[in-house]
Scaffold this motif. Structure first.
Motif, mmCIF file in Angstrom:
data_model
loop_
_atom_site.group_PDB
_atom_site.id
_atom_site.type_symbol
_atom_site.label_atom_id
_atom_site.label_comp_id
_atom_site.label_asym_id
_atom_site.label_seq_id
_atom_site.Cartn_x
_atom_site.Cartn_y
_atom_site.Cartn_z
ATOM 1 N N GLN A 65 0.976 -2.039 -8.415
ATOM 2 C CA GLN A 65 -0.474 -2.098 -8.606
ATOM 3 C C GLN A 65 -1.152 -0.936 -7.883
ATOM 4 N N SER A 66 -0.636 -0.602 -6.680
ATOM 5 C CA SER A 66 -1.187 0.545 -5.947
ATOM 6 C C SER A 66 -0.904 1.855 -6.677
ATOM 7 N N ILE B 44 -0.515 2.190 -9.912
ATOM 8 C CA ILE B 44 -1.385 2.237 -11.094
ATOM 9 C C ILE B 44 -2.812 2.638 -10.684
ATOM 10 N N ASN B 45 -3.295 2.053 -9.581
ATOM 11 C CA ASN B 45 -4.642 2.425 -9.107
ATOM 12 C C ASN B 45 -4.706 3.901 -8.731
ATOM 13 N N ASN C 147 -4.765 5.908 -11.888
ATOM 14 C CA ASN C 147 -6.050 5.783 -12.586
ATOM 15 C C ASN C 147 -7.181 6.506 -11.873
ATOM 16 N N SER C 148 -6.983 6.769 -10.552
ATOM 17 C CA SER C 148 -8.017 7.529 -9.856
ATOM 18 C C SER C 148 -7.691 9.020 -9.840
ATOM 19 N N GLU D 288 0.813 -1.217 0.000
ATOM 20 C CA GLU D 288 0.000 0.000 0.000
ATOM 21 C C GLU D 288 0.843 1.261 0.000
#
Lengths: 227, 80
Positions: A69-70, A72-73, A76-77, A37
């Motif tokens: 992955q965090s 990228i998220n 994307n937000s 995270e």
């Protein structure tokens, strides 16, 4: 303003970035690549270096690491993510920004100051910078920006080119292109312009004892625009 | 089973390393070379015993990691 710098095995500009961000007022946290995270951040930075020894393709292994992955998220937000040099290579490998970075045209590692023209001033990264041209430092072996013709059309139609290599007057010509990049591209945004990838290192130009201070303009502007 | 894959640069992507190798060959007297393109070769030893399933898995690996499809093509050349 809170920032986070991700350290991958082989990153070597992570602490320079930490120093630069703190100097201009960011509360920065270092984040290890195996973390899952992200801490609460207004800006996430993927620093320069040689993550995973540049194995396979520069940035390819780092782009698959746990923390990404965090990241990228977060991107994307709408979160602001900036990749410098190897960080730019990681960004293209995640697909957050289009294109790839190939080996420099003349197969040389290039380490020198260059001039770049700010080609799009409508993002938080460059908005309100008075200068049109910045002197920044580059140090890379794979900075030769390449994309397909379809991608190039899309990038240009959306004004996603952030900075181009130029001379001290802002002239963008082939002779001022250090590495063979398409259209002298030194940095690009994603479509929404919250993600920036660029080869030059603003964190290397933040002190009078270094070879220039145009990086200071970049960081001062950045913290003022993230609000 | 062992799957062999080659990864090559797409046609319109500049390959400066291939060019330098070509020049070196020229200098060594191999004057009839038209072009050299450099690529990568992988041997993947997998627990999968069904050739089609193994190939499909390796194809997925190529798309997700081994190749960057903006600039590279992959080809599975052997499965045994």
């Amino acid at each position: 303003m809170k920032s986070a710098v991700i350290t991958f095995p082989g990153s070597n500009c992570d602490r320079d970035m930490d120093v630069a961000l703190k100097k201009f007022g960011f509360k920065n946290k270092m984040v290890w690549h195996q973390d899952v995270e992200l801490p609460k951040s207004d800006l996430v930075v993927l620093p320069g270096g040689f993550s995973y020894g540049d194995y396979l393709r520069c940035g390819s292994m780092a782009s698959k690491s746990k923390i990404m992955q965090s990241v990228i998220n977060f991107a994307n937000s709408g979160g602001m993510v900036m990749g410098i040099c190897n960080g730019f290579q990681i960004l293209v490998e995640t697909g957050l920004v289009p294109g790839v970075l190939l080996r420099n045209k003349y197969l040389e590692f290039i380490c020198k100051n260059v001039f770049v023209k700010i080609s799009a001033k409508d993002s938080a990264y460059f908005k309100n910078i008075k200068n049109d041209v910045l002197e920044l430092h580059i140090a890379h072996n794979e900075g030769n920006y390449f994309c397909t013709n379809d991608q190039l059309k899309e990038i240009e139609d959306n004004a996603q080119v952030a900075i181009n290599y130029c001379n001290n007057e802002g002239k963008i010509e082939k002779s001022f292109n250090p590495n063979g990049s398409i259209k002298n591209i030194a940095g690009i945004f994603n479509k929404e312009k919250n993600v920036l990838g660029m080869m030059p290192h603003p964190e290397r130009m933040i002190d009078s004892s270094l070879s220039g201070e145009d990086g200071s303009l970049f960081f001062k502007n950045l913290i003022n625009n993230i609000k | 089973m062992k799957i062999s894959v080659i990864i090559t640069l797409k046609k319109d992507v500049l390959d400066p390393q291939g060019k330098v190798i070509h020049q070196a060959l020229d200098g060594m007297g191999f004057n009839d070379v038209n072009e050299v393109r450099q690529g990568k070769y992988f041997e993947i030893d997998t627990k999968e015993t069904d050739p089609q399933k193994a190939k499909n898995k390796v194809e997925e690996m190529c798309k997700k990691l081994l190749a960057n499809l903006v600039i590279e093509n992959y080809k599975i050349i052997d499965a045994q």
